[in-house]
Scaffold this motif. Structure first.
Motif, PDB file in Angstrom:
ATOM      1  N   ILE A   1      -0.266   6.926  -5.073  1.00 30.54           N
ATOM      2  CA  ILE A   1      -1.418   7.611  -4.491  1.00 30.54           C
ATOM      3  C   ILE A   1      -2.111   8.501  -5.518  1.00 30.54           C
ATOM      4  CG2 ILE A   1      -2.102   9.343  -2.766  1.00 30.54           C
ATOM      5  CD1 ILE A   1      -1.595   6.627  -1.572  1.00 30.54           C
ATOM      6  N   GLY A   2      -1.341   9.082  -6.412  1.00 32.12           N
ATOM      7  CA  GLY A   2      -1.917   9.973  -7.405  1.00 32.12           C
ATOM      8  C   GLY A   2      -2.908   9.318  -8.336  1.00 32.12           C
ATOM      9  N   GLU A   3      -2.915   7.997  -8.390  1.00 33.30           N
ATOM     10  CA  GLU A   3      -3.868   7.291  -9.252  1.00 33.30           C
ATOM     11  C   GLU A   3      -5.211   7.075  -8.576  1.00 33.30           C
ATOM     12  OE1 GLU A   3      -2.130   3.732 -10.753  1.00 33.30           O
ATOM     13  OE2 GLU A   3      -0.441   4.767 -11.723  1.00 33.30           O
ATOM     14  N   PHE A   4      -5.311   7.367  -7.258  1.00 36.72           N
ATOM     15  CA  PHE A   4      -6.556   7.211  -6.526  1.00 36.72           C
ATOM     16  C   PHE A   4      -7.340   8.521  -6.545  1.00 36.72           C
ATOM     17  CE2 PHE A   4      -3.732   4.064  -4.646  1.00 36.72           C
ATOM     18  CZ  PHE A   4      -4.557   2.956  -4.452  1.00 36.72           C
ATOM     19  N   ASP A   5      -8.644   8.429  -6.225  1.00 35.12           N
ATOM     20  CA  ASP A   5      -9.360   9.644  -5.877  1.00 35.12           C
ATOM     21  C   ASP A   5      -9.079   9.940  -4.407  1.00 35.12           C
ATOM     22  OD1 ASP A   5     -10.947   7.893  -4.391  1.00 35.12           O
ATOM     23  OD2 ASP A   5     -12.677   8.041  -5.724  1.00 35.12           O
ATOM     24  N   ASP A   6      -9.636  11.020  -3.874  1.00 39.33           N
ATOM     25  CA  ASP A   6      -9.313  11.424  -2.511  1.00 39.33           C
ATOM     26  C   ASP A   6      -9.724  10.362  -1.486  1.00 39.33           C
ATOM     27  OD1 ASP A   6      -8.392  13.717  -3.663  1.00 39.33           O
ATOM     28  OD2 ASP A   6     -10.008  15.013  -2.912  1.00 39.33           O
ATOM     29  N   ASP A   7     -10.878   9.746  -1.693  1.00 40.55           N
ATOM     30  CA  ASP A   7     -11.332   8.729  -0.747  1.00 40.55           C
ATOM     31  C   ASP A   7     -10.430   7.500  -0.788  1.00 40.55           C
ATOM     32  OD1 ASP A   7     -13.423  10.279   0.150  1.00 40.55           O
ATOM     33  OD2 ASP A   7     -14.906   9.383  -1.200  1.00 40.55           O
ATOM     34  N   GLY A   8      -9.998   7.103  -1.980  1.00 38.87           N
ATOM     35  CA  GLY A   8      -9.112   5.950  -2.093  1.00 38.87           C
ATOM     36  C   GLY A   8      -7.762   6.211  -1.479  1.00 38.87           C
ATOM     37  N   ALA A   9      -7.230   7.403  -1.697  1.00 38.74           N
ATOM     38  CA  ALA A   9      -5.940   7.762  -1.113  1.00 38.74           C
ATOM     39  C   ALA A   9      -6.038   7.818   0.408  1.00 38.74           C
ATOM     40  CB  ALA A   9      -5.481   9.111  -1.666  1.00 38.74           C
ATOM     41  N   THR A  10      -7.143   8.360   0.920  1.00 34.63           N
ATOM     42  CA  THR A  10      -7.350   8.429   2.363  1.00 34.63           C
ATOM     43  C   THR A  10      -7.455   7.036   2.961  1.00 34.63           C
ATOM     44  OG1 THR A  10      -8.413  10.596   2.242  1.00 34.63           O
ATOM     45  CG2 THR A  10      -8.930   9.238   4.164  1.00 34.63           C
ATOM     46  N   ASP A  11      -8.102   6.118   2.252  1.00 32.17           N
ATOM     47  CA  ASP A  11      -8.213   4.741   2.741  1.00 32.17           C
ATOM     48  C   ASP A  11      -6.841   4.094   2.875  1.00 32.17           C
ATOM     49  OD1 ASP A  11      -9.886   2.290   3.325  1.00 32.17           O
ATOM     50  OD2 ASP A  11      -8.753   1.575   1.598  1.00 32.17           O
ATOM     51  N   VAL A  12      -5.953   4.348   1.913  1.00 27.53           N
ATOM     52  CA  VAL A  12      -4.589   3.818   2.003  1.00 27.53           C
ATOM     53  C   VAL A  12      -3.890   4.380   3.232  1.00 27.53           C
ATOM     54  CG1 VAL A  12      -2.310   3.820   0.925  1.00 27.53           C
ATOM     55  CG2 VAL A  12      -4.342   3.394  -0.467  1.00 27.53           C
ATOM     56  N   LEU A  13      -3.981   5.693   3.433  1.00 30.33           N
ATOM     57  CA  LEU A  13      -3.315   6.328   4.573  1.00 30.33           C
ATOM     58  C   LEU A  13      -3.839   5.788   5.896  1.00 30.33           C
ATOM     59  CD1 LEU A  13      -1.351   8.517   5.606  1.00 30.33           C
ATOM     60  CD2 LEU A  13      -3.259  10.146   5.477  1.00 30.33           C
ATOM     61  N   ARG A  14      -5.157   5.664   6.003  1.00 28.92           N
ATOM     62  CA  ARG A  14      -5.736   5.169   7.254  1.00 28.92           C
ATOM     63  C   ARG A  14      -5.373   3.705   7.500  1.00 28.92           C
ATOM     64  NH1 ARG A  14     -11.797   7.946   6.815  1.00 28.92           N
ATOM     65  NH2 ARG A  14     -11.095  10.101   7.158  1.00 28.92           N
ATOM     66  N   THR A  15      -5.278   2.934   6.428  1.00 28.21           N
ATOM     67  CA  THR A  15      -4.944   1.520   6.589  1.00 28.21           C
ATOM     68  C   THR A  15      -3.568   1.344   7.210  1.00 28.21           C
ATOM     69  OG1 THR A  15      -6.346   0.844   4.731  1.00 28.21           O
ATOM     70  CG2 THR A  15      -4.559  -0.656   5.361  1.00 28.21           C
TER      71      THR A  15
ATOM     72  N   LYS B   1       0.827  -1.207   0.000  1.00 32.02           N
ATOM     73  CA  LYS B   1       0.000   0.000   0.000  1.00 32.02           C
ATOM     74  C   LYS B   1       0.861   1.258   0.000  1.00 32.02           C
ATOM     75  CE  LYS B   1      -4.293  -1.825   1.893  1.00 32.02           C
ATOM     76  NZ  LYS B   1      -5.082  -1.437   0.711  1.00 32.02           N
ATOM     77  N   LEU B   2       1.973   1.259   0.761  1.00 33.30           N
ATOM     78  CA  LEU B   2       2.858   2.422   0.751  1.00 33.30           C
ATOM     79  C   LEU B   2       3.439   2.640  -0.631  1.00 33.30           C
ATOM     80  CD1 LEU B   2       4.230   4.655   2.483  1.00 33.30           C
ATOM     81  CD2 LEU B   2       6.149   3.099   2.771  1.00 33.30           C
ATOM     82  N   SER B   3       3.657   1.551  -1.375  1.00 38.48           N
ATOM     83  CA  SER B   3       4.223   1.642  -2.720  1.00 38.48           C
ATOM     84  C   SER B   3       3.182   2.025  -3.764  1.00 38.48           C
ATOM     85  CB  SER B   3       4.854   0.306  -3.118  1.00 38.48           C
ATOM     86  OG  SER B   3       5.869  -0.068  -2.208  1.00 38.48           O
TER      87      SER B   3
END
Length: 271
Positions: free
Chosen positions: A150-164, A145-147
């Motif tokens: 992030i730019g390919e996600f929308d804001d909600d998807g990017a936030t989900d990665v960060l929270r995970t 997930k860190l790899s």
């Protein structure tokens, strides 16, 4: 550009990390008891403006917009506190505008990114996963997930990665989950700033040119911007101070808020 002001005392402008993490996670109420904290709502996040071309989220852009905030404050000098990616920005700013910086707090950051930086971060993240996978098997997904771009996600998807992957950013997430879970649920990231195009950040050779009094703060268990990079800044910046927080990860202002506030207030107040 928006910014938020809280507290009283000497002015300290705080720049959050990411790029693209919204400013609220960096709020430090204990600092506000002694300092006037100016939290920058970084360009591209929250209610600050968006760039027409996401490729323009680059270091020159961030420093230009930070300068707009500093100029708007109308003060002869301000202290700067930069966390993680925000630390990159304030290092660059201190090099470009030395006369405007009364003190520089480099908090869990690095003077360089690029392949070596990310390889080190992924190695340490895998070590974290190996140590916790028996009780928390989901950590085995953290490195992937860190790899993730992030730019390919929308804001909600990017936030989900960060929270995970947020548990990896503190030293003892599951031991103090009641404290850290609200932050995990509240933290947000905007994806567009990760689409910026430009060379990896690297000011290692310029560190001796930083003239502002500088304090380097780091958690000894920060997997991404740990002591290796803090030592590099400390040894490169003349007269800098180094503060290492024991048993602390990437979010010292949340993990050890009293010690963090004491280190920042003592330094900014004496600079």
């Amino acid at each position: 550009m928006r910014y938020h002001v809280a507290g009283s005392g000497p002015v300290c402008v705080a720049h959050s990390g990411g790029p693209g993490i919204e400013w609220e996670y960096l709020r430090a109420p204990l600092l506000e008891q002694h300092l006037t904290m100016v939290y920058v709502e970084v360009v591209g996040t929250g209610e600050s403006g968006r760039l027409a071309d996401a490729r323009d989220y680059t270091m020159p852009t961030y420093t230009r917009f930070l300068h707009a905030v500093v100029t708007d404050l109308g003060l002869p000098q301000v202290a700067l506190l930069g966390h993680s990616h925000g630390g990159f920005v304030v290092q660059q700013y201190a090099l470009e505008h030395p006369d405007l910086v009364s003190a520089l707090v480099l908090y869990d950051t690095s003077p360089v990114t690029g392949e070596e930086f990310w390889t080190s971060a992924l190695t340490k993240l895998q070590e974290f996963a190996d140590a916790h996978k028996a009780e928390h098997p989901e950590v085995e997904t953290y490195a992937a997930k860190l790899s993730s771009p992030i730019g390919e996600f929308d804001d909600d998807g990017a936030t989900d990665v960060l929270r995970t992957i947020m548990p990896a950013y503190v030293a003892d997430y599951w031991g103090r989950e009641a404290e850290f879970a609200p932050l995990r649920q509240a933290i947000r990231i905007t994806a567009a700033p990760s689409r910026g195009e430009g060379p990896p950040f690297d000011v290692r050779e310029q560190l001796p040119s930083i003239t502002a009094p500088t304090s380097v703060l780091v958690g000894d268990r920060d997997f991404i911007c740990g002591t290796r990079w803090a030592d590099m800044m400390h040894s490169g910046i003349p007269g800098s101070r180094l503060v290492v927080f024991p048993n602390t990860g990437h979010l010292g202002h949340v993990e050890v808020p009293v010690e963090f506030a004491e280190a920042v207030v003592k330094f900014v107040g004496s600079s």
